[in-house]
Design an enzyme around this catalytic site. Structure first.
Site, PDB file in Angstrom:
ATOM      1  N   GLY A 232      36.756  40.049  39.212  1.00  0.00           N
ATOM      2  CA  GLY A 232      37.910  40.985  39.359  1.00  0.00           C
ATOM      3  C   GLY A 232      37.480  42.293  39.161  1.00  0.00           C
ATOM      4  CG  ASP A 233      40.905  44.833  38.143  1.00  0.00           C
ATOM      5  OD1 ASP A 233      40.879  43.563  37.537  1.00  0.00           O
ATOM      6  OD2 ASP A 233      41.866  45.535  38.089  1.00  0.00           O
ATOM      7  CD  GLU A 234      39.558  40.859  33.350  1.00  0.00           C
ATOM      8  OE1 GLU A 234      38.789  39.821  33.183  1.00  0.00           O
ATOM      9  OE2 GLU A 234      40.877  40.757  33.000  1.00  0.00           O
TER      10      GLU A 234
END
Length: 319
Positions: A232-234
């Protein structure tokens, strides 16, 4: 025997070292080098040492024979006059066999004769030609293997390490860190206000943002550090041999680059930014990767709770 030895090697990463050792078993020589050759433009080649065997006490010899090999390739225009080239370097006779795949040069095997031997006999040259012919296929197989390995270790969108590869690398580094007694740091990085990008601008814009974040992280780390997209956005970074204050400064430098992200999306009320949590890996504490990830995650949570777009460090807890 040499060819069967090469074919029977089950580990692709060992095929070339096996080839170099086997070649010296069949040919009376001092050194054997195997070089991968890549054509970088119409007239130039790049060489990379892939394997070597024999008496390797002369560190300058390889540079000399590789430069000679590249010069032969560049002058040949990919058309070789024979199966091998025989040259002389520093009074030593050298056999250079250029391997091909689909009629394109992709590597070389280089044999340097013992100083008390003036030349090779007919059988040794025939053996050398045979090994050279098989080398082209072996180099191509290894190239394909390395491509597949790289694909399995990297995130397809950002080309950073994926979670699995990052975990494996850091666990290996933790073992080395204990031996070298160096402090390291684990950074957890999360994109702030990213959901609204996909909702408002679409996933193509979201992908563009994630690629930009990956570039920011790569540009702010060293060659010995590891960057990963966990999902994801991690994101995550492993910083080698670094003190606490320097790790914080490094995280703040990354944070300063978020202005580049803000320019990509027009949203002053919910601007794109990064939140960063830091955990320090101290060799004296013997923390596992799970322990460090828990500390970094707690530090990241503190940043999110206090308003995002900042840096927090969670000091070592007893586990």
């Amino acid at each position: 025997k040499i060819i069967s030895t090469i074919r029977d090697e089950v580990d692709p990463s060992k095929i070339l070292s096996t080839t170099a050792i086997a070649a010296l078993d069949g040919i009376t020589a001092k050194h054997c080098y195997i070089v991968g050759l890549t054509k970088i433009d119409e007239d130039r080649y790049f060489g990379q040492l892939k394997a070597q065997s024999g008496d390797l006490n002369d560190p300058d010899l390889f540079d000399k024979v590789q430069n000679l090999t590249i010069a032969i390739c560049e002058n040949s225009k990919n058309t070789l006059p024979s199966s091998y080239v025989e040259e002389e370097i520093d009074g030593q006779s050298v056999l250079i066999g250029l391997s091909k795949h689909h009629n394109m040069i992709n590597g070389a095997i280089i044999i340097v004769v013992n100083q008390d031997k003036k030349s090779w006999d007919k059988d040794e040259k025939a053996l050398f030609i045979g090994v050279t012919n098989h080398l082209g296929i072996a180099l191509e197989q290894i190239k394909n293997y390395e491509k597949l390995e790289n694909l399995s270790n990297t995130d397809t969108l950002t080309s950073l390490l994926n979670r699995r590869a990052f975990t494996e690398k850091v666990n290996k580094r933790l073992i080395i860190q204990k031996r070298q007694q160096q402090k390291c740091a684990l950074l957890f990085i999360d994109l702030d206000n990213f959901k609204q990008v996909n909702d408002v601008y679409g996933h193509a814009k979201g992908d563009e943002i994630l690629i930009k974040v990956a570039a920011i992280l790569a540009n702010n780390t060293r060659e010995e550090d590891f960057c990963s997209r966990l999902g994801g956005d991690e994101f995550a970074i492993w910083l080698e041999d670094i003190e606490e204050d320097t790790a914080i400064l490094k995280a703040k430098n990354i944070l300063e680059c978020t202005n580049e992200l803000k320019k990509m999306v027009d949203n002053e009320r919910q601007p794109l930014s990064l939140s960063i949590g830091i955990a320090i890996s101290d060799p004296d504490k013997s923390l596992s990767l799970d322990n460090l990830m828990e500390n970094a995650d707690k530090a990241l949570y503190d940043v999110k709770k206090s308003g995002k777009s900042s840096v927090s460090l969670k000091r070592t807890e007893n586990f």
